[in-house]
Write a protein that holds these residues in place. Sequence first.
Motif, short mmCIF file in Angstrom:
data_model
loop_
_atom_site.label_atom_id
_atom_site.label_comp_id
_atom_site.label_asym_id
_atom_site.label_seq_id
_atom_site.Cartn_x
_atom_site.Cartn_y
_atom_site.Cartn_z
N LEU A 245 5.71 -9.89 -13.34
CA LEU A 245 5.06 -10.12 -12.07
C LEU A 245 3.84 -11.04 -11.83
N GLU A 246 3.06 -10.80 -13.06
CA GLU A 246 1.75 -11.42 -13.22
C GLU A 246 1.86 -12.83 -13.68
N TRP A 247 2.82 -13.14 -14.41
CA TRP A 247 3.15 -14.31 -14.73
C TRP A 247 3.67 -15.07 -13.58
N LEU B 215 1.57 -1.88 -1.28
CA LEU B 215 0.86 -2.42 -0.24
C LEU B 215 0.87 -4.06 -0.03
N GLY B 216 1.24 -4.54 -1.40
CA GLY B 216 1.00 -5.81 -1.39
C GLY B 216 -0.15 -6.60 -2.01
N GLY B 217 -0.85 -5.69 -2.70
CA GLY B 217 -2.27 -5.98 -3.21
C GLY B 217 -2.05 -6.13 -4.68
N GLY B 218 -1.23 -6.19 -5.54
CA GLY B 218 -1.10 -6.03 -6.73
C GLY B 218 -1.47 -7.44 -7.62
N ASN B 219 -1.50 -8.35 -7.10
CA ASN B 219 -1.90 -9.61 -7.56
C ASN B 219 -2.42 -10.76 -6.59
N ILE C 273 -1.85 -13.81 -5.78
CA ILE C 273 -1.01 -14.63 -4.94
C ILE C 273 -0.47 -13.72 -3.79
N SER C 274 0.02 -12.47 -4.02
CA SER C 274 0.61 -11.70 -2.79
C SER C 274 -0.55 -11.20 -1.90
N ASP D 271 1.66 -18.60 -12.05
CA ASP D 271 2.34 -19.69 -12.04
C ASP D 271 2.29 -20.26 -10.51
N LEU D 272 2.47 -19.42 -9.56
CA LEU D 272 2.38 -19.81 -8.10
C LEU D 272 0.90 -20.35 -7.83
N SER D 273 0.04 -19.58 -8.42
CA SER D 273 -1.44 -19.94 -7.84
C SER D 273 -1.69 -21.20 -8.25
N TYR D 274 -1.17 -21.75 -9.39
CA TYR D 274 -1.20 -23.34 -9.80
C TYR D 274 -0.69 -24.29 -8.94
#
Length: 1555
Positions: free
Chosen positions: A1229-1231, A1306-1310, A1312-1313, A1235-1238
């Motif tokens: 999930l972190e990967w 709750l959607g705060g795990g990374n 991008i979420s 990736d989506l951050s970039y």
Amino acid sequence: MTDVFAANPVWRNVIGSSDEVTPKHLEKSPRNWTETDVSAWLSSIGVKEQYIKKLHEEEVDGRTLLALTEDFLKTQICMKSGPAHLIIQKRDSLLNSQRNKQPTTGKSSELEQKKSVKGLHITEESSEVTLRDKDAKKRQADWKECGLSSKEDCKPRPFDEEGIDFIYVKHRVLQPESGAFNLTSPCHEYKSFALAATLDRTRLQAKFAREVFKFATGCMNVRSNGTIHFGVMDSKENEGYVHGEIIGIPVKEKDIYVDSLDLSERSFRSDKDQVLQCVRPPRFIEVMDRESTEKRYVVEVDIVPLLSIVKNKVYAVRLPNFKEATNKLEFEKEVIVRRVGSKTEPVSDKDLGDFYQRVKDRDAQRDEAEKKQFLIAPEICQDLGRKLTMLLTNGKKFIAKDKWFILVTNKFKSNDLSNIDWLLNMNVFCVFDFDPDSKISGLCCKYLEHHTANMHFLQSYRLPAGMSIKEFTNHLHLFEQTSWIFCNGRSDFKGNETSCDEMTWIKTKMTFLRESVSLICKQILPKGTFQVIFLLTSPVEKPLLHTFYEFFTDMEGHEDIICICELETNYQKWQSFAEGSCGKEAVNNSSIVGMKMSHINATLQHVQPVKAHVRKHLPVFVKGTCLLETQIEEQMYSLEILTVNHCDESTKEFINEEKENIERQFYRGGRVTWLNFWLAEHKYVEEVIERDAYHETSRLLNDALKHNIDQTPVNCINIYHHPGSGGSTVARQVLWHYRKDLRCAVVKPYPTSVVAQHAVELREYEEKDPQKCLPVLLLLEDTDKEYLGDLRNELEVAVNIKRIQYGTLCFILLNCRRSHDPEKRCKESPLQNVSVTHKLSDQEKRKFAGKRQALEERFAPQFILTFVLMSEGFSQDYIQDFVKHLLQDIDQKSIVTRLIHYVALLNTYVQNSFISQSHCEALLALTVHLERFRQHAFESLLSDQAKLVFLHLRDEQTHIESVRIIHPLVAKEILQQLLGGKQTQSRLAMTFLCENVLFEHRFGREEYLSFLRQLFLRRSRISKGDEYDSFFSPLIEHVCDNEKNPNEAIELLKEAFERFHQDPFFAQQLARLHYTYEKFEEAKHWAETAAKQRPNDSYILDTKGQVYRKWFQAKCKAMENENKPKTAQNTVDAVETALKALDCFQECERAANADMENVNSSGFFAEVEVGCSLLKLISSLQVFANRTNGHAECMKYLLTDYIPEELDCAWEPFHGRLKKLHKTMQDALEWISEDLSYFQTDIGDEEETSESPEEKISHPLTWLAKKSAEYGKYFSEADCVVILQQGQTLESKLTPFQKRMIIYHLGGGNIISILSKLSDQKDAVRRLEHILTFYPSNPLKAKFTQRDIVNYIAAHISLNCLSPQPHKADPLKELQALCRQFPSDKRKCLPSALFLLTLLFWPEDHDTNQERESKYEIVQSAVEHLEKDYWTKMKDIPQRKRRIYTHFFLGNGNGLDKFVHKRKFDKTTKWFSVSEKRLKWFSGEAWKSPEIASMLKRVSGWTEDRVVYLEGPQKKKFNILPLFVPSVPHGNENITFYLGFTFRGPVACNILVKK
């Protein structure tokens, strides 16, 4: 197969050798056997019936039998090694025995053998193996051992002629020795002289003089001319040689032979002078040996007893003889000899009186013969001009525009070089030049004044292993520019390439010559598409003769070989050599001898379709024109340049002759040519209809050409069209119309870097100032989006390097692409897109109706078929009726109908597909010996239906001909109606796939196999213009869905897998097809087969993972359906499968990360999906589901060392891996988040389709939010989730891990979420506030991980963007303080941490200088490390394909309020399509909107050498990356810009020069 043997009952009893009893019909040559004869013979040697039947089905007749190889029998007929070896061995011994039974003389049998050997070579060489491989050589040697290499006849040297350059070829055979028959025609005597030639001087001279004097005296006494030949076989006793066979003798010193005639003083007493007048000096004729480099000669002496010398005389001779006993030369007693038949014999004593008496009779006969000789009428003068034109035009009125010529030449005379205009106008494919000085002072030098040519050597034509023919031709630019092959060194070349003598050449270069000729004739140019011209302008040497022989054998005949030679003396040697190969008549018919080069020049210019010395013009910026040099045009080979006076070079005669054909080809469905427009413009024919789309495109183009300060340097206009609706015609019409105002060109299929380079050269050609040039209009046809993007990028880079002023339009890309729904594309972006459909507007209908009426008055409807269909708007009913009428009375069983089936199948499913004419001819078994009748012969074989629906095409580059059906919709209808209910498409596809003749045919093979692959592998893509995105190729989907026969689809792909040498991509498709229909064991086998061949291909490893994933899903579904409680025992199988899937996906991830040229994130997505499904299964186990604290138990099992008793044994192999599940899922999930951050994709971009064969995640942000929540739900306490839903708080009771999981839920795990909440704002504020309650109240004292800090800060920033309430979010200072907990070694920081540093430490307006400087230091350090991380992530992928995503912009506020998220801008651009949004941002138009200007803050900076710097930092210059490079000014300027924040660091947007 019983019918075969019923006709041959005797064969039932014949076993064993082919030498045994043979039925009558098999006594004929094996070459003439029928398939039935072959079957009977196979049975006789004990071959199994199954193999006999297979060979009979494959139509193996006698000729094919001769060409069979053991390898072919094993691979294609699937024979075991034993029977395959037996057949080849028995066949060879049969041929050998037949050879031994035949008498060596007998012209017809020799000819028969000659043909059979030739046939053998031809068929053998059509196999796929390398042409000259070792096996072929070994086979040739075997055939020679069998005595099969036949011996060609040849003529002797012309008798008693001076200055003749003549040559013999070893093993050719002269006519048998002859006696005197008309006295002036010479009689011949042969001496092998093999041993004598090796003797010492004295013995050799004695032997030679003895034979010459004996023969000379015999001839003189009977008054007959004669020639004695030394080095020619004189008897049949020499094993392996035939009588008259040329062998040659080594000659060390020629004067030994010449001086031996001095012995005449002692051999002839009184008549010595007369004898020497009649005996000519020895002639040394070289013997050419294709196998050896040793120099050998035939030594010949002519005897000419003129009556004026020998009248009334009888000559006696004392023959010299070297006596070994006395070791000295002696002369025998005098004797009178005469010619008797083919021998020279002494006149016996009893005949001597009679012999003297008849001297007067013999003199009278000689007198009469000599008079007749001088009375022969002079030869009638040939019409060489007509002969020359007929040879080059193949009997037509003009030399074909698309015919290739290969020139073979030697040294040119300087005065001939001024007469080569005829050569300059021809399509010269390559030149074999034997003149080492050609580049300095010869033909090459002169040619380069007018054309571009690439200098090559023979070894340049060695095909490297693993390189395809297409790659090879591109590598040498073979069809674009003439290839000049220096065959015997090049004197101006500094490398080691010097000229050499004949013998050294044969030793060192002969092999290269053989390979290059073979490659050209057998793999590059099909027979009939080219002619070879031998231009002999100086004396002929052996290498040239070898070249003729190689072309003659590889072209399988002489029909397309022409010899042009001015001097008879140069021609003689050539003639003597060539006649041995193809006979006197053939050589004479294809030779032009005695015509001066100036006459050739004048004659051929009359039959060339274009005028000599064409001058082409281009428009220039100041509204005039400039001359486009031909060499320059040829150097820009990736562009087809359209000139102002295009086609003006065509001759009037050519236009009048061809105009009707050109028009008919277009209206039948052929692609429009420039000549179509030219003919209409010059009123030779009526105009080409201008469709509405033409006017729309012109309007868009005119708008683009209007001066606009925000104009991008590269503009793009798209024409989307239905296949076959005339989109290409519209695009070319636009180019034709604008050719006088813009520089126009069509882009050929070359790499974008090459095209961009040539486009820039075209733009600046003959212009003074790069800032003031006409724009270049480039037409791209059916290129994919990626190619277009790459080209655009390359052109923008080029414009930047050239420092063209911003706002100058440099290039317009007119992109013509097929689409299933052009109108939809047009609506999406009306400012950029134009649509062309099958539907006609009312105005178009009127135009088409009028045009149709005019055409039908001139052409029968079948000749303008496509136009008629078009005027009917391609209505389904009309097409159905047309095809129904067409197929009436078609012969379903004929081979031509089979061909129509194949072409229709290919054209229905593969866009722009065709079958080469060469393939068609092979299928129809057409062998045409005269090229000029080739097209006629091919068309005469076609049925009436095929003539109507086949459209003949010619490749614009290679001129290779091919056929397709006039229109894809017609092809589809033909396929449906032809098959009817009798046959399925799958059966037809199987027959097509197994059609060996087509599959193994050499010419056009790469295209053919490519189309065949596409038929089975290429999936539909909306982005490629198809109707829908498909999971398999449309044919496979048709078989599965319409025919309801997935098994047949599987069989098809299996056959394709074998045919394409076990290609792993077919195995991959098979795996996917099997798992789609839940055949998992087979799917596993095929996935493993593919992965074994490509172990590092992430896409194939993904497919392997998908097999287990689908298998796991199927097992879970089966358990659900059984409705039984789930226990450890009954779920073992499913868990094991899920873990195997996870292993595969992790392997896929590793391969994807290692692959530097592709991005494939599918493994990470799939790992999370399988992980979630596995968690669902585990939590539903009876041991957990039925307990009150079951969820806690489940978590305890997954997160600690605890193992419930029920699971202990059954799941023993899995415990370790299941306990790591939460970690591996979190990593995946972190990967994905990083990736989506970039590179966040624009959601909803209609063209973003992955090439991955598996399912694509279409909305990754939504998916990530959903899956993160699911993951968090499984790993947080069940009661926590319930309480959360009720809105209660329980933070104090939770462990940090549990809190983390709830935050995930709750959607705060990374990061991008969290940031995605800014786009999806529904309920976002409440959720973010809720997330923040789970963090400690005093975060500075809490033990946070790096990720916790990142998520905490991101939540605050996001909350502030959505709801700027100071009391809710921590102030900036506190967040900055929290950042101090990030590792001081920036290399250990996460990219998201570095990104937040650039945001939070961006200086405020009220900061002191010291504060600003320390903040800039932090930001610059973070940027430095972000840049490194970015390049690791980017790999070697073009930046255009992975655009960096800008998350925030610098706004006008302070504190956290100064960050403006990108989604705030969406209101201003929400009405536009994705592509138009991009256009507006890039062109700078969007930045001008007042809403955006009020939100954002402009910062100041400057540029130096096109690098942007920020004003502010004092210690170290801060380089800011420009988001859109073309907007950077070229000079060193003061600028302002908006600042964006990305994961690569800050970026500059909307750069403006300070006024």
